[in-house]
Design an enzyme around this catalytic site. Structure first.
Site, PDB file in Angstrom:
ATOM      1  N   ASP A  60      -2.945   6.343  11.546  1.00  0.00           N
ATOM      2  CA  ASP A  60      -2.714   6.677  12.505  1.00  0.00           C
ATOM      3  C   ASP A  60      -1.032   7.555  12.594  1.00  0.00           C
ATOM      4  O   ASP A  60      -0.404   8.272  12.945  1.00  0.00           O
ATOM      5  CB  ASP A  60      -2.532   6.244  14.545  1.00  0.00           C
ATOM      6  CG  ASP A  60      -2.143   5.131  13.973  1.00  0.00           C
ATOM      7  OD1 ASP A  60      -2.370   4.752  13.020  1.00  0.00           O
ATOM      8  OD2 ASP A  60      -1.966   4.114  15.505  1.00  0.00           O
ATOM      9  N   GLU A  83      -7.935   1.674   0.776  1.00  0.00           N
ATOM     10  CA  GLU A  83      -6.026   1.767   0.480  1.00  0.00           C
ATOM     11  C   GLU A  83      -6.686   0.904  -1.214  1.00  0.00           C
ATOM     12  O   GLU A  83      -5.210   1.377  -2.413  1.00  0.00           O
ATOM     13  CB  GLU A  83      -5.670   0.825   1.325  1.00  0.00           C
ATOM     14  CG  GLU A  83      -5.330   1.866   2.302  1.00  0.00           C
ATOM     15  CD  GLU A  83      -6.183   1.507   3.376  1.00  0.00           C
ATOM     16  OE1 GLU A  83      -6.069   1.554   4.754  1.00  0.00           O
ATOM     17  OE2 GLU A  83      -7.125   0.719   3.022  1.00  0.00           O
ATOM     18  N   HIS A 148      -0.442  -2.281  17.851  1.00  0.00           N
ATOM     19  CA  HIS A 148      -1.423  -2.628  17.026  1.00  0.00           C
ATOM     20  C   HIS A 148      -1.469  -2.707  15.162  1.00  0.00           C
ATOM     21  O   HIS A 148       0.016  -1.681  14.344  1.00  0.00           O
ATOM     22  CB  HIS A 148      -2.521  -1.481  16.981  1.00  0.00           C
ATOM     23  CG  HIS A 148      -1.977   0.372  16.700  1.00  0.00           C
ATOM     24  ND1 HIS A 148      -1.241   0.050  17.391  1.00  0.00           N
ATOM     25  CD2 HIS A 148      -2.506   0.699  15.501  1.00  0.00           C
ATOM     26  CE1 HIS A 148      -1.188   2.142  16.999  1.00  0.00           C
ATOM     27  NE2 HIS A 148      -1.693   2.363  15.606  1.00  0.00           N
ATOM     28  N   HIS A 149      -1.189  -2.997  14.345  1.00  0.00           N
ATOM     29  CA  HIS A 149      -0.881  -2.727  12.974  1.00  0.00           C
ATOM     30  C   HIS A 149       0.328  -3.800  12.282  1.00  0.00           C
ATOM     31  O   HIS A 149       0.768  -3.873  11.544  1.00  0.00           O
ATOM     32  CB  HIS A 149      -1.017  -1.542  12.431  1.00  0.00           C
ATOM     33  CG  HIS A 149      -1.993  -0.623  12.134  1.00  0.00           C
ATOM     34  ND1 HIS A 149      -3.362  -1.225  12.297  1.00  0.00           N
ATOM     35  CD2 HIS A 149      -1.926   0.386  12.277  1.00  0.00           C
ATOM     36  CE1 HIS A 149      -3.266  -0.114  12.182  1.00  0.00           C
ATOM     37  NE2 HIS A 149      -3.458   0.770  12.221  1.00  0.00           N
ATOM     38  N   GLY A 447      -5.391  -7.809 -15.071  1.00  0.00           N
ATOM     39  CA  GLY A 447      -6.357  -8.172 -14.574  1.00  0.00           C
ATOM     40  C   GLY A 447      -7.348  -8.231 -13.954  1.00  0.00           C
ATOM     41  O   GLY A 447      -8.227  -9.182 -13.687  1.00  0.00           O
ATOM     42  N   ASP A 477     -21.882  -4.829 -14.970  1.00  0.00           N
ATOM     43  CA  ASP A 477     -22.521  -4.298 -13.208  1.00  0.00           C
ATOM     44  C   ASP A 477     -21.658  -5.009 -12.281  1.00  0.00           C
ATOM     45  O   ASP A 477     -21.261  -4.429 -10.912  1.00  0.00           O
ATOM     46  CB  ASP A 477     -23.441  -5.030 -14.005  1.00  0.00           C
ATOM     47  CG  ASP A 477     -23.712  -6.482 -14.398  1.00  0.00           C
ATOM     48  OD1 ASP A 477     -22.975  -6.580 -14.880  1.00  0.00           O
ATOM     49  OD2 ASP A 477     -24.623  -7.209 -13.903  1.00  0.00           O
ATOM     50  N   ASN A 504     -25.690  -7.096 -17.368  1.00  0.00           N
ATOM     51  CA  ASN A 504     -25.466  -7.751 -18.265  1.00  0.00           C
ATOM     52  C   ASN A 504     -26.290  -9.627 -17.254  1.00  0.00           C
ATOM     53  O   ASN A 504     -25.001 -10.504 -17.676  1.00  0.00           O
ATOM     54  CB  ASN A 504     -24.659  -9.046 -19.540  1.00  0.00           C
ATOM     55  CG  ASN A 504     -23.094  -7.933 -18.579  1.00  0.00           C
ATOM     56  OD1 ASN A 504     -23.066  -8.408 -17.357  1.00  0.00           O
ATOM     57  ND2 ASN A 504     -22.540  -7.958 -20.041  1.00  0.00           N
ATOM     58  N   GLY A 506     -24.127 -10.392 -14.393  1.00  0.00           N
ATOM     59  CA  GLY A 506     -22.824 -10.767 -13.958  1.00  0.00           C
ATOM     60  C   GLY A 506     -21.836 -10.878 -14.433  1.00  0.00           C
ATOM     61  O   GLY A 506     -21.601 -10.147 -15.098  1.00  0.00           O
ATOM     62  N   GLU A 510     -16.313 -14.916 -17.338  1.00  0.00           N
ATOM     63  CA  GLU A 510     -16.599 -15.536 -16.993  1.00  0.00           C
ATOM     64  C   GLU A 510     -17.298 -17.020 -16.763  1.00  0.00           C
ATOM     65  O   GLU A 510     -16.786 -17.721 -17.276  1.00  0.00           O
ATOM     66  CB  GLU A 510     -16.643 -15.246 -15.259  1.00  0.00           C
ATOM     67  CG  GLU A 510     -16.176 -14.427 -14.315  1.00  0.00           C
ATOM     68  CD  GLU A 510     -14.147 -14.987 -14.344  1.00  0.00           C
ATOM     69  OE1 GLU A 510     -14.164 -15.374 -15.001  1.00  0.00           O
ATOM     70  OE2 GLU A 510     -13.621 -14.207 -13.394  1.00  0.00           O
TER      71      GLU A 510
END
Length: 610
Positions: A60, A83, A148-149, A447, A477, A504, A506, A510
């Site tokens: 708005d 966003e 608001h916001h 990253g 994925d 793969n 996951g 990591e």
């Protein structure tokens, strides 16, 4: 004086010069008294700078300004799903459209805070992005009602203060009398310093009328002039070191060579001097990778042994635009002492241990090329191992990481935009030679996983403007699940990237960093080949999806001329081993694991589940 202080001073000099130019232009053409809305002024400035797309989400407090955007014939509104994705898209657009900038529009508070991660990534990696925020009217900001916001405590400047941490320049428009000058200032800073800037645009001020005469004075995006005496002294010192090195010199190009617009200057330097040239991961495609004197990617201790030996044994390294982050240097394993290094940056240079603030590489490089050209005959005697990555012969049909990336190298064409997600994709594609004119897009320093989806949208739209042939995304994925909504915006916008999904099961990067068998590195397995149809496409009409299980199926697809033509958006799901990873990623993860010291911090007798 520090580099930051010199940069601030140069920015102020640039601003004053621009103001002087606008005053002179107005004095010469006083009849140009046409009035224009502040919002229109901003849009016209962006169009002048080559911006054809604006990303964001309506809210708005920005809807009135959006009318100016939608009504302008030379700029298109690209509405995003959120966003954060919009900020990613503006980042990708700016990376490909190197002489322009990316623009994202959000609303006050809830919208801008969602985008701030994307803006921070652009700041980290030196990408020029303008973040426009539609905010409450000037009277509301003064009277501080509980709108608001807001945070409900009257702090209407809280988000501005947050934005200051991840932008190089910011402006809160408060008066129509200064609005145009403020807009010009932050746009200049954005382009010259190649980093994000932030603009608060109040609802009422967007519709205030101001004179349009300033538009006749273009924004000057050229870097400041170097002090001629200091520059001459630095050039003399560099030439002296090259002579002392008996011409055993290599050039190492990095990210800021791309971000600060010196690719052409580097091309001229390497051509006219003949010095061997290499690149850091973030500097991939700063140099034409088909050039015969290009030797490949240097990543410290995890580099290919031939590259590591050539770079680290050189008597002198001319480093251009370095960003020495952990993943960009093999976890800080550059074995190049300062005594053998010359560093060129956008706002300073370093010659061994001596710093020269305010001496920028953009203006220095052409002069350096002229001074070093006489060394060409000696330099070309230095051998450069060919940068090649042959497809290995493996005795199985599994799509392995060691086979995938050189095989993809055979698929790449000149003028491709190749986007690689953080993790297996960005590490795997590094050693693949790209054809002439191809562009590499990746976010190795910041990253943020999932960044490439929005970035691919922006990159593809910029590619259309610049005549690039195809945009190709490699993403795991796990990463795709974070930002998958933007596939729908790609289809609505008419871009046609090829999206390779490495399934793969996951977060493989990591797993290698920590927790190979831990459940927190697992994800839900989606029906990937149904995504495009679900998100608004019509399978077989404006989109195509494929599942490939082995080398044979993937090679057949890559060799298909219809697939390679990329005349529709296409998604390819590739089934891969969760424990397989590029060798460079394995070596980086081992180094990072030692730095993080997770294992050392565990109590005695406590280990991973088996």
């Amino acid at each position: 004086m520090s580099t930051a202080a010199v940069a601030q001073l140069q920015a102020e000099v640039n601003r004053l010069r621009h103001e002087l130019s606008t005053v002179k232009a107005h004095e010469q053409s006083p009849e140009s008294g046409e009035q224009i809305f502040v919002g229109q002024y901003l849009v016209e400035r962006l169009v002048q700078l080559g911006v054809t797309k604006m990303f964001g989400v309506p809210g708005d407090f920005n809807l009135g300004f959006l009318d100016f955007v939608e009504d302008h014939p030379k700029i298109d509104w690209v509405g995003n799903c959120n966003e954060l994705n919009a900020a990613y898209a503006a980042d990708g657009y700016a990376r490909v459209k190197e002489t322009s900038l990316g623009v994202v529009l959000t609303t006050f508070g809830v919208g801008e805070l969602s985008a701030i991660n994307g803006i921070a990534g652009a700041f980290s990696e030196h990408v020029p992005v303008l973040h426009i925020v539609g905010v409450p009217s000037t009277s509301q900001q003064k009277n501080k009602p509980m709108l608001h916001h807001t945070l409900g405590d009257g702090r209407f400047d809280a988000y501005y203060r947050a934005a200051e941490q991840v932008t190089i320049s910011a402006a809160s428009l408060e008066s129509k009398d200064t609005a145009a000058a403020q807009i010009d200032r932050i746009l200049t800073d954005c382009l010259v310093m190649a980093r994000p800037v932030y603009l608060m645009l109040p609802t009422d001020l967007a519709y205030e009328r101001i004179p349009s005469y300033r538009l006749k004075t273009p924004i000057n995006s050229n870097p400041p002039d170097n002090d001629p005496d200091v520059e001459q002294f630095a050039l003399d010192e560099i030439v002296k070191l090259v002579q002392e090195a008996d011409e055993d010199v290599i050039i190492l190009a990095d990210a800021c060579a791309i971000r600060h617009g010196v690719k052409q200057e580097i091309a001229e330097l390497v051509k006219r001097t003949g010095f061997p040239v290499y690149a850091a991961p973030m500097g991939k495609t700063a140099v034409d990778e088909s050039y015969e004197r290009y030797g490949g990617i240097y990543v410290g201790s995890i580099s290919h042994p031939d590259i590591k030996e050539k770079v680290e044994s050189a008597k002198l390294i001319l480093s251009i635009g370095a960003l020495k982050s952990d993943f960009n240097t093999g976890n800080f394993t550059y074995h190049i002492p300062a005594s053998r290094t010359i560093e060129l940056h956008s706002d300073h240079i370093r010659v061994q241990f001596a710093m020269f603030p305010g001496i920028g590489m953009k203006r220095l490089l052409p002069k350096l090329t002229t001074r070093l050209q006489p060394f060409h005959e000696g330099a070309k005697q230095i051998s450069v191992p060919p940068f090649v990555f042959p497809v290995p012969q493996e005795d199985n049909d599994i799509i392995s990481q060691s086979w995938l990336w050189p095989r993809m190298g055979q698929f790449f064409r000149p003028k491709d935009i190749i986007v690689a997600e953080t993790g297996t994709s960005s590490f795997g594609v590094l050693e693949v030679p790209f054809p002439r004119g191809a562009v590499f897009v990746s976010q190795i320093l910041w990253g943020s996983i999932g960044w490439t989806v929005g970035s691919t949208l922006g990159a593809a739209l910029a590619g259309v403007d610049l005549g690039y042939k195809r945009t190709i995304l490699f993403i795991g994925d796990g990463s795709l699940q974070l930002t998958v909504q933007e596939l729908s915006v790609m289809m609505r916008s008419g871009v046609k990237p090829i999206i390779f999904v490495l399934n793969n099961k996951g977060y493989t990067i990591e797993r290698y960093l920590h927790g190979m068998e831990r459940k927190y590195n697992d994800i839900s397995n989606w029906k990937w080949t149904q995504l495009l149809d679900t998100l608004g496409g019509q399978e077989g009409k404006n989109c195509l999806s494929y599942l490939v299980r082995n080398k044979s199926e993937l090679s057949t697809l890559l060799d298909d001329p219809t697939f390679a033509a990329a005349d529709k958006i296409q998604l390819v799901e590739m089934l891969m081993d969760p424990r397989d990873a590029p060798n460079a990623l394995k070596r980086q993860a081992e180094l990072s694991g030692k730095t993080n010291r997770y294992v050392a911090e565990l109590p005695s007798g406590v280990g991973e589940a088996v």
